[in-house]
Write an enzyme that holds these catalytic residues in place. Structure first.
Site, PDB file in Angstrom:
ATOM      1  N   LYS A 112      -8.193  -4.781   7.630  1.00 31.63           N
ATOM      2  CA  LYS A 112      -8.997  -5.587   6.698  1.00 31.63           C
ATOM      3  C   LYS A 112      -8.606  -7.056   6.737  1.00 31.63           C
ATOM      4  O   LYS A 112      -9.444  -7.916   6.507  1.00 31.63           O
ATOM      5  CB  LYS A 112      -8.925  -5.011   5.273  1.00 31.63           C
ATOM      6  CG  LYS A 112      -9.642  -3.664   5.177  1.00 31.63           C
ATOM      7  CD  LYS A 112     -10.425  -3.450   3.910  1.00 31.63           C
ATOM      8  CE  LYS A 112     -11.302  -2.217   4.072  1.00 31.63           C
ATOM      9  NZ  LYS A 112     -11.875  -1.687   2.862  1.00 31.63           N
ATOM     10  N   LYS A 115     -14.646   4.275  12.622  1.00 26.55           N
ATOM     11  CA  LYS A 115     -15.108   5.185  11.560  1.00 26.55           C
ATOM     12  C   LYS A 115     -16.357   4.626  10.868  1.00 26.55           C
ATOM     13  O   LYS A 115     -16.546   3.407  10.805  1.00 26.55           O
ATOM     14  CB  LYS A 115     -13.979   5.490  10.555  1.00 26.55           C
ATOM     15  CG  LYS A 115     -13.755   4.440   9.518  1.00 26.55           C
ATOM     16  CD  LYS A 115     -12.973   4.975   8.310  1.00 26.55           C
ATOM     17  CE  LYS A 115     -12.999   3.905   7.237  1.00 26.55           C
ATOM     18  NZ  LYS A 115     -13.133   4.314   5.898  1.00 26.55           N
ATOM     19  N   LYS A 129     -18.741   2.115   4.663  1.00 24.85           N
ATOM     20  CA  LYS A 129     -19.706   1.576   3.692  1.00 24.85           C
ATOM     21  C   LYS A 129     -20.020   0.120   3.929  1.00 24.85           C
ATOM     22  O   LYS A 129     -21.113  -0.344   3.701  1.00 24.85           O
ATOM     23  CB  LYS A 129     -19.054   1.637   2.308  1.00 24.85           C
ATOM     24  CG  LYS A 129     -19.511   2.711   1.417  1.00 24.85           C
ATOM     25  CD  LYS A 129     -18.968   2.428   0.031  1.00 24.85           C
ATOM     26  CE  LYS A 129     -17.931   3.414  -0.412  1.00 24.85           C
ATOM     27  NZ  LYS A 129     -16.560   2.937  -0.328  1.00 24.85           N
TER      28      LYS A 129
HETATM   29  P1  ATP Z   1     -15.007   0.368   2.809  1.00 21.15           P
HETATM   30  O1  ATP Z   1     -15.951   0.240   3.957  1.00 21.15           O
HETATM   31  O2  ATP Z   1     -15.332  -0.528   1.662  1.00 21.15           O
HETATM   32  O3  ATP Z   1     -13.561   0.300   3.215  1.00 21.15           O
HETATM   33  P2  ATP Z   1     -15.185   3.211   2.970  1.00 21.15           P
HETATM   34  O4  ATP Z   1     -16.544   3.640   3.395  1.00 21.15           O
HETATM   35  O5  ATP Z   1     -14.119   3.220   4.004  1.00 21.15           O
HETATM   36  O6  ATP Z   1     -15.244   1.817   2.235  1.00 21.15           O
HETATM   37  P3  ATP Z   1     -13.691   4.255   0.704  1.00 21.15           P
HETATM   38  O7  ATP Z   1     -14.184   3.942  -0.643  1.00 21.15           O
HETATM   39  O8  ATP Z   1     -12.554   3.435   1.194  1.00 21.15           O
HETATM   40  O9  ATP Z   1     -14.845   4.174   1.776  1.00 21.15           O
HETATM   41  O10 ATP Z   1     -13.347   5.786   0.799  1.00 21.15           O
HETATM   42  C1  ATP Z   1     -13.754   6.790  -0.104  1.00 21.15           C
HETATM   43  C2  ATP Z   1     -13.396   8.140   0.455  1.00 21.15           C
HETATM   44  O11 ATP Z   1     -14.212   8.427   1.596  1.00 21.15           O
HETATM   45  C3  ATP Z   1     -11.950   8.249   0.952  1.00 21.15           C
HETATM   46  O12 ATP Z   1     -11.450   9.515   0.633  1.00 21.15           O
HETATM   47  C4  ATP Z   1     -12.062   8.091   2.434  1.00 21.15           C
HETATM   48  O13 ATP Z   1     -11.010   8.709   3.136  1.00 21.15           O
HETATM   49  C5  ATP Z   1     -13.381   8.776   2.699  1.00 21.15           C
HETATM   50  N1  ATP Z   1     -14.017   8.254   3.911  1.00 21.15           N
HETATM   51  C6  ATP Z   1     -14.368   6.964   4.133  1.00 21.15           C
HETATM   52  N2  ATP Z   1     -14.959   6.827   5.323  1.00 21.15           N
HETATM   53  C7  ATP Z   1     -14.957   8.067   5.892  1.00 21.15           C
HETATM   54  C8  ATP Z   1     -15.430   8.581   7.136  1.00 21.15           C
HETATM   55  N3  ATP Z   1     -16.007   7.792   8.028  1.00 21.15           N
HETATM   56  N4  ATP Z   1     -15.288   9.900   7.383  1.00 21.15           N
HETATM   57  C9  ATP Z   1     -14.709  10.716   6.459  1.00 21.15           C
HETATM   58  N5  ATP Z   1     -14.240  10.301   5.274  1.00 21.15           N
HETATM   59  C10 ATP Z   1     -14.360   8.994   4.978  1.00 21.15           C
END
Ligand code: ATP
Ligand code: LTN
Length: 352
Positions: free
Chosen positions: A135, A217, A220
């Protein structure tokens, strides 16, 4: 209009009042950032498991809005993302009569314990966090102290509730590890204050990859809208995104090293249908990627259809949602205060 929640029905409170009960249900804690529309990755990696754990455990879930401001947010959009995320998680099946589901900033013990834990966490261990490195590279103009101490706030979230289990996607494994280390260190100094939590990472769906770059990965906050499927995408949009998903030139549906795109689609399909990779390979033998992508798209559309429909109901009833998050936060405040006070007393603070 949705039925208002009846606070006496909160299983969470009822169970915890039964101090004499012989076998207490285990406590589950998890959270998600309201940093954008919830994706298929969040759903398969985390939220789907949150829903499935509600009957067996005492579940506590939060929207980690304090974590979200480690990346700069536009105020109106941030406010909307919080409400949308709350409605989306309810729509996935989190039931506020069974579980607590609150907004992190409404419960002030989180920021308080995070400060305390900052003083029991080393600069070196925070520097090793891969999420911090990723990040800070992505937001090089805003490498703030909150981004660096993100894991201590996350540890506070979990440790405040004496959680036994934390259902998360695979990317959070390192953060769970540091939470356990912080708890162990604190307990080593002051006796048993915190329960040392176990990560709960699903065997399928723990790491859903980007549809445009399957070595990354699904996230969001990805700027490429085609990279992720969100819970709010219409069936047409979902199908288009799967049809455009990056694959390889082999045209053979087979799980193999180097076939990241196909491996990812197989993982998604397997997670939703329950089919094994062997069954999927047999199903698509002799068929091209077009057929396979259509099948994955259809499976995802059907999985998300009821979520989208329920989201519309919740988002139209802000009063109901407000009641849910206010009541949940009140209960969370009470339970978490016990742990915070215990930790502070051990350190030597004079208690009010
Ligand atoms: P950001 O993009 O803002 O970092 P994010 O999509 O990575 O957000 P988080 O809010 O950080 O999402 O994660 C919420 C939950 O979703 C966590 O338990 C995280 O491990 C899970 N998660 C996030 N992305 C994935 C993915 N691509 N596959 C499986 N689990 C995920
Ligand atoms: N950091 C998490 C969100 C989060 C979390 C938590 C997850 C904040 N606090 C406590 C589990 C337990 C993420 O998914 N990026």
């Amino acid at each position: 209009m949705l039925t208002p929640i009846n606070s006496t029905l909160f299983t969470f409170e009822r169970n915890n009042k039964m101090e004499q009960q012989t076998e207490k249900k285990k406590i589950v804690f998890s959270a998600i950032q309201p940093s954008g529309t919830i994706t298929l990755g969040n759903y398969l990696g985390a939220v789907k498991n949150w829903v499935n754990m509600q009957d067996e455990f005492n579940c506590i879930y939060a929207l980690a809005d304090l974590h979200t401001i480690t990346v700069r947010q536009e105020p109106a959009k941030f406010r909307k993302n919080i409400i949308d995320a709350y409605a989306s998680i309810l729509a996935c099946g989190i039931d506020p009569e069974k579980s607590l589901f609150f907004i992190q900033s409404h419960v002030n013990t989180h920021a308080q314990l995070a400060w305390v834990l900052n003083c029991y966490t080393q600069f070196g261990e925070l520097s090793r966090m891969t999420q911090f490195k990723d990040k800070s590279a992505k937001h090089a103009d805003n490498v703030n102290a909150g981004l660096f101490t993100y894991p201590t706030l996350m540890a506070a979230d979990i440790l405040l509730y004496q959680a036994d289990m934390v259902p998360v996607g695979a990317d959070q494994k390192q953060h769970l590890e540091i939470s356990r280390n912080i708890a162990d260190r604190f307990n080593g100094l002051y006796g048993n204050v915190f329960k040392v939590p176990e990560p709960y990472i699903p065997t399928k769906g723990a790491r859903v990859m980007s549809l445009q770059d399957p070595t990354k990965k699904m996230s969001k906050s990805d700027e490429n809208v085609n990279a992720c499927v969100t819970l709010m995408d219409s069936p047409d949009v979902i199908m288009k995104k799967f049809k455009r998903a990056v694959t390889d030139s082999e045209a053979c549906v087979k799980y193999a090293e180097g076939k990241d795109g196909i491996n990812n689609l197989m993982g998604i399909y397997s997670c939703i249908t329950g089919k094994t990779f062997e069954q999927i390979e047999a199903e698509f033998e002799g068929k091209g990627y077009g057929d396979f992508k259509t099948a994955v798209g259809e499976a995802v559309i059907e999985e998300l259809r009821p979520v989208r429909e329920k989201y519309e109901q919740y988002i139209a009833d802000k009063t109901y949602m407000q009641e849910c998050y206010t009541k949940s936060a009140e209960i969370a405040q009470k339970y978490s205060q016990r742990t915070l006070s215990k930790a502070m007393k051990k350190i030597g603070f004079v208690m009010p």
